[in-house]
Design a protein around this motif. Structure first.
Motif, PDB file in Angstrom:
ATOM      1  N   GLY A  90       0.816  -1.210   0.000  1.00 21.60           N
ATOM      2  CA  GLY A  90       0.000   0.000   0.000  1.00 21.60           C
ATOM      3  C   GLY A  90       0.845   1.253   0.000  1.00 21.60           C
ATOM      4  N   ARG A  91       1.921   1.259   0.763  1.00 21.56           N
ATOM      5  CA  ARG A  91       2.805   2.430   0.818  1.00 21.56           C
ATOM      6  C   ARG A  91       3.438   2.672  -0.544  1.00 21.56           C
ATOM      7  NH1 ARG A  91       4.748   6.340   0.174  1.00 21.56           N
ATOM      8  NH2 ARG A  91       6.061   7.637   1.485  1.00 21.56           N
ATOM      9  N   GLY A  92       3.782   1.601  -1.234  1.00 25.36           N
ATOM     10  CA  GLY A  92       4.339   1.748  -2.574  1.00 25.36           C
ATOM     11  C   GLY A  92       3.340   2.333  -3.555  1.00 25.36           C
ATOM     12  N   VAL A  93       2.103   1.877  -3.498  1.00 26.95           N
ATOM     13  CA  VAL A  93       1.057   2.415  -4.372  1.00 26.95           C
ATOM     14  C   VAL A  93       0.816   3.884  -4.054  1.00 26.95           C
ATOM     15  CG1 VAL A  93      -1.415   2.286  -4.911  1.00 26.95           C
ATOM     16  CG2 VAL A  93      -0.054   0.182  -4.778  1.00 26.95           C
ATOM     17  N   GLU A  94       0.744   4.227  -2.767  1.00 27.00           N
ATOM     18  CA  GLU A  94       0.515   5.609  -2.359  1.00 27.00           C
ATOM     19  C   GLU A  94       1.637   6.530  -2.822  1.00 27.00           C
ATOM     20  OE1 GLU A  94       0.162   4.759   1.742  1.00 27.00           O
ATOM     21  OE2 GLU A  94      -1.946   4.187   1.583  1.00 27.00           O
ATOM     22  N   VAL A 106      12.996   9.462  -4.583  1.00 26.47           N
ATOM     23  CA  VAL A 106      11.638   8.922  -4.586  1.00 26.47           C
ATOM     24  C   VAL A 106      11.650   7.509  -5.170  1.00 26.47           C
ATOM     25  CG1 VAL A 106       9.305   9.224  -5.532  1.00 26.47           C
ATOM     26  CG2 VAL A 106      10.582  11.206  -4.688  1.00 26.47           C
ATOM     27  N   HIS A 107      12.432   7.311  -6.220  1.00 27.65           N
ATOM     28  CA  HIS A 107      12.535   5.978  -6.832  1.00 27.65           C
ATOM     29  C   HIS A 107      13.221   4.992  -5.880  1.00 27.65           C
ATOM     30  CE1 HIS A 107      10.917   7.665 -10.423  1.00 27.65           C
ATOM     31  NE2 HIS A 107      11.972   8.449 -10.632  1.00 27.65           N
ATOM     32  N   LEU A 108      14.215   5.460  -5.144  1.00 27.71           N
ATOM     33  CA  LEU A 108      14.869   4.612  -4.150  1.00 27.71           C
ATOM     34  C   LEU A 108      13.878   4.184  -3.077  1.00 27.71           C
ATOM     35  CD1 LEU A 108      17.340   3.299  -2.818  1.00 27.71           C
ATOM     36  CD2 LEU A 108      17.812   5.507  -1.732  1.00 27.71           C
ATOM     37  N   LEU A 109      13.083   5.134  -2.597  1.00 29.46           N
ATOM     38  CA  LEU A 109      12.064   4.781  -1.600  1.00 29.46           C
ATOM     39  C   LEU A 109      11.067   3.778  -2.161  1.00 29.46           C
ATOM     40  CD1 LEU A 109      11.338   8.174   0.160  1.00 29.46           C
ATOM     41  CD2 LEU A 109      12.288   6.109   1.200  1.00 29.46           C
ATOM     42  N   SER A 110      10.655   3.959  -3.412  1.00 31.53           N
ATOM     43  CA  SER A 110       9.726   3.019  -4.039  1.00 31.53           C
ATOM     44  C   SER A 110      10.323   1.614  -4.057  1.00 31.53           C
ATOM     45  CB  SER A 110       9.380   3.465  -5.460  1.00 31.53           C
ATOM     46  OG  SER A 110       8.715   4.703  -5.447  1.00 31.53           O
ATOM     47  N   LEU A 112      12.559   0.467  -1.970  1.00 34.60           N
ATOM     48  CA  LEU A 112      12.597  -0.018  -0.590  1.00 34.60           C
ATOM     49  C   LEU A 112      11.214  -0.480  -0.115  1.00 34.60           C
ATOM     50  CD1 LEU A 112      15.071   2.537   0.991  1.00 34.60           C
ATOM     51  CD2 LEU A 112      15.472   0.097   0.557  1.00 34.60           C
ATOM     52  N   PHE A 113      10.157   0.169  -0.600  1.00 36.37           N
ATOM     53  CA  PHE A 113       8.803  -0.273  -0.249  1.00 36.37           C
ATOM     54  C   PHE A 113       8.516  -1.622  -0.909  1.00 36.37           C
ATOM     55  CE2 PHE A 113       7.761   4.527  -0.195  1.00 36.37           C
ATOM     56  CZ  PHE A 113       8.349   4.664   1.058  1.00 36.37           C
ATOM     57  N   ALA A 114       8.951  -1.789  -2.153  1.00 33.24           N
ATOM     58  CA  ALA A 114       8.783  -3.079  -2.838  1.00 33.24           C
ATOM     59  C   ALA A 114       9.582  -4.165  -2.116  1.00 33.24           C
ATOM     60  CB  ALA A 114       9.221  -2.959  -4.298  1.00 33.24           C
ATOM     61  N   LEU A 115      10.775  -3.819  -1.659  1.00 34.43           N
ATOM     62  CA  LEU A 115      11.583  -4.771  -0.894  1.00 34.43           C
ATOM     63  C   LEU A 115      10.862  -5.190   0.377  1.00 34.43           C
ATOM     64  CD1 LEU A 115      14.226  -6.312  -0.357  1.00 34.43           C
ATOM     65  CD2 LEU A 115      15.101  -4.197   0.705  1.00 34.43           C
ATOM     66  N   GLY A 116      10.281  -4.236   1.096  1.00 33.64           N
ATOM     67  CA  GLY A 116       9.528  -4.562   2.310  1.00 33.64           C
ATOM     68  C   GLY A 116       8.373  -5.498   2.017  1.00 33.64           C
ATOM     69  N   THR A 117       7.684  -5.259   0.901  1.00 31.73           N
ATOM     70  CA  THR A 117       6.589  -6.150   0.503  1.00 31.73           C
ATOM     71  C   THR A 117       7.111  -7.562   0.320  1.00 31.73           C
ATOM     72  OG1 THR A 117       5.469  -4.322  -0.632  1.00 31.73           O
ATOM     73  CG2 THR A 117       4.791  -6.557  -1.223  1.00 31.73           C
ATOM     74  N   ALA A 118       8.211  -7.701  -0.405  1.00 31.37           N
ATOM     75  CA  ALA A 118       8.775  -9.029  -0.679  1.00 31.37           C
ATOM     76  C   ALA A 118       9.281  -9.710   0.586  1.00 31.37           C
ATOM     77  CB  ALA A 118       9.898  -8.908  -1.708  1.00 31.37           C
TER      78      ALA A 118
END
Length: 127
Positions: A90-94, A106-110, A112-118
């Protein structure tokens, strides 16, 4: 240590890293000056929400490190893993909905959010 346990422990470190990152928001984003332009209510809400996120990240980091083996083995543990995977998804989508800035940070954070999901979703499939 199996793969699921390793990923969950890495998820714990990921969560602790985000707790530290959020604690640095006051300095990183010059909140003392920047938030002064907001109403008292909005200023307070933003800081309170940030501190509550720190609490969630510290808690999930501690749970992930202390109970990495148990999380994929119990219904409650799987629910927590799913909760955190959906949190990061959800954080990645937001990120794309609310923060439309073409900046490498911003791309780095995206990423990292995908990494957290995985890190929290994959152990659910491995269990």
């Amino acid at each position: 240590m199996d793969t699921a346990e390793l990923l969950i422990r890495l998820g714990g470190l990921h969560s602790l890293g985000f707790a530290a990152f959020h604690l640095a928001f006051w300095k990183l984003f010059d909140w003392k000056r920047d938030l002064a332009r907001n109403s008292l209510a909005n200023r307070a809400i933003l800081q309170i929400l940030n501190l509550r996120l720190v609490y969630v990240f510290l808690g999930m980091g501690a749970v992930s490190l202390a109970f990495a083996r148990d999380l994929p083995a119990t219904p409650l543990g799987r629910a927590l893993l799913g909760f955190m995977a959906l949190f990061w998804l959800g954080r990645g989508v937001e990120q794309f909905v609310f923060l439309r800035i073409d900046d490498w940070r911003v791309h780095l954070l995206s990423a990292l959010f995908a990494l957290g999901t995985a890190l929290y979703a994959v152990p659910l499939w491995l269990a």
